[in-house]
Scaffold this motif. Structure first.
Motif, PDB file in Angstrom:
ATOM      1  N   ARG A 147       0.831  -1.199   0.000  1.00 22.38           N
ATOM      2  CA  ARG A 147       0.000   0.000   0.000  1.00 22.38           C
ATOM      3  C   ARG A 147       0.870   1.255   0.000  1.00 22.38           C
ATOM      4  O   ARG A 147       1.797   1.349   0.768  1.00 22.38           O
ATOM      5  N   ARG A 148       0.565   2.180  -0.890  1.00 23.16           N
ATOM      6  CA  ARG A 148       1.248   3.473  -0.895  1.00 23.16           C
ATOM      7  C   ARG A 148       0.182   4.554  -1.019  1.00 23.16           C
ATOM      8  O   ARG A 148      -0.897   4.315  -1.558  1.00 23.16           O
ATOM      9  N   SER A 149       0.489   5.745  -0.546  1.00 19.58           N
ATOM     10  CA  SER A 149      -0.467   6.843  -0.676  1.00 19.58           C
ATOM     11  C   SER A 149      -0.608   7.229  -2.141  1.00 19.58           C
ATOM     12  O   SER A 149       0.394   7.430  -2.841  1.00 19.58           O
ATOM     13  N   ARG A 206      -2.024   9.932  -4.901  1.00 19.56           N
ATOM     14  CA  ARG A 206      -2.381  11.349  -5.019  1.00 19.56           C
ATOM     15  C   ARG A 206      -2.808  11.711  -6.439  1.00 19.56           C
ATOM     16  O   ARG A 206      -2.785  12.877  -6.827  1.00 19.56           O
ATOM     17  N   GLN A 246      -3.805  21.782  -1.591  1.00 24.31           N
ATOM     18  CA  GLN A 246      -3.245  20.586  -2.230  1.00 24.31           C
ATOM     19  C   GLN A 246      -4.116  20.265  -3.441  1.00 24.31           C
ATOM     20  O   GLN A 246      -5.193  19.676  -3.326  1.00 24.31           O
ATOM     21  N   TRP A 299      -3.908  18.181  -5.881  1.00 22.72           N
ATOM     22  CA  TRP A 299      -4.174  16.785  -6.249  1.00 22.72           C
ATOM     23  C   TRP A 299      -5.484  16.271  -5.667  1.00 22.72           C
ATOM     24  O   TRP A 299      -6.107  15.369  -6.249  1.00 22.72           O
ATOM     25  N   CYS A 309      -5.241   8.190   0.339  1.00 20.84           N
ATOM     26  CA  CYS A 309      -4.172   8.999   0.946  1.00 20.84           C
ATOM     27  C   CYS A 309      -4.775   9.693   2.161  1.00 20.84           C
ATOM     28  O   CYS A 309      -5.795  10.382   2.039  1.00 20.84           O
ATOM     29  N   ILE A 310      -4.177   9.486   3.294  1.00 18.63           N
ATOM     30  CA  ILE A 310      -4.637  10.172   4.511  1.00 18.63           C
ATOM     31  C   ILE A 310      -4.286  11.653   4.370  1.00 18.63           C
ATOM     32  O   ILE A 310      -3.218  12.005   3.868  1.00 18.63           O
ATOM     33  N   ILE A 311      -5.204  12.499   4.784  1.00 19.10           N
ATOM     34  CA  ILE A 311      -4.975  13.948   4.682  1.00 19.10           C
ATOM     35  C   ILE A 311      -5.209  14.568   6.057  1.00 19.10           C
ATOM     36  O   ILE A 311      -6.295  14.430   6.633  1.00 19.10           O
ATOM     37  N   GLU A 313      -9.120  13.347  10.851  1.00 20.82           N
ATOM     38  CA  GLU A 313      -8.390  13.334   9.582  1.00 20.82           C
ATOM     39  C   GLU A 313      -9.358  12.962   8.472  1.00 20.82           C
ATOM     40  O   GLU A 313     -10.533  12.672   8.732  1.00 20.82           O
ATOM     41  N   LYS A 365       7.780   4.291  -2.074  1.00 19.70           N
ATOM     42  CA  LYS A 365       8.352   5.008  -0.936  1.00 19.70           C
ATOM     43  C   LYS A 365       8.909   3.968   0.008  1.00 19.70           C
ATOM     44  O   LYS A 365       8.339   2.891   0.150  1.00 19.70           O
ATOM     45  N   ARG A 402      11.052   2.874   3.795  1.00 15.07           N
ATOM     46  CA  ARG A 402      10.976   3.052   5.240  1.00 15.07           C
ATOM     47  C   ARG A 402      12.363   2.909   5.839  1.00 15.07           C
ATOM     48  O   ARG A 402      13.256   2.325   5.229  1.00 15.07           O
TER      49      ARG A 402
END
Ligand SMILES: Cc1cc2nc3c(=O)[nH]c(=O)nc-3n(C[C@H](O)[C@H](O)[C@H](O)COP(=O)(O)O)c2cc1C
Length: 168
Positions: free
Chosen positions: A10-12, A14, A65, A67, A111-113, A135, A148, A150
């Protein structure tokens, strides 16, 4: 999908395709969210599904933002601090993470914002003052595949006491 695969891949996202997300999938995702653990099973979370283009645009402008405007759905996570004084927001974050992993397993992106207690957003969504806006997360069909990384485990895990490395 295997839980490790979902966590690892899982990746964010946008950037989204201009394609609706069926309510049936949103329901599955929020159902996964509500099965998150919470302090004393207090379940402090409530969710607001937003699909209205004007509201999405306004939120993107508030957050500066661009996006965000590509997201077909935004889900706002609201906490009730009365059910648990300390853990309400943290437990909501657990529910959000469940939702993000469930969405990924369904082929959707999130995507968490950050919008913690943003008054303009609370007003736009009619959220009562005594509840906490924790959120939001975007939801839609991915139009990008970001990568991304870690920090390595070696840098963050200790044994018995802080600073004593577990993996040398
Ligand atoms: C509490 C929180 C707030 C975040 N707020 C934003 C945000 O406002 N805008 C954004 O683009 N990403 C936001 N993110 C996403 C993070 O930037 C992202 O999770 C992090 O860079 C790791 O990338 P990955 O999710 O693709 O693994 C937020 C994530 C969290 C957990």
């Amino acid at each position: 999908m295997d839980v490790f695969e979902a966590i690892r891949k899982r990746r964010s996202i946008r950037k989204y395709l201009d394609k609706d997300v069926p309510d049936e999938l949103i329901k599955k995702i929020l159902d996964a969210a509500r099965w998150a653990p919470s302090a004393k099973n207090s379940q402090p979370w409530e969710f607001i599904i937003v699909k209205d283009k004007e509201k999405i645009k306004k939120f993107a402008e508030i957050k500066k933002q661009e996006w965000i405007k590509t997201a077909p759905v935004l889900i706002f996570v609201v906490a009730n601090p009365r059910v648990h004084k300390i853990y309400h927001a943290i437990d909501c974050a657990r529910a959000t993470q469940n939702a993000c992993l469930a969405a990924f397993a369904l082929g959707l992106g999130t995507c968490i914002i950050n919008c913690y207690e943003l008054s303009e957003v609370k007003k736009m969504l009619n959220i009562p003052d005594d509840l906490i806006l924790v959120e939001a997360f975007s939801l839609g069909w991915p139009a990008e595949s970001p990568t991304k990384s870690r920090k390595p485990l070696e840098d963050i895990v200790y044994e018995e006491e802080y600073g004593k490395k577990w993996i040398k």
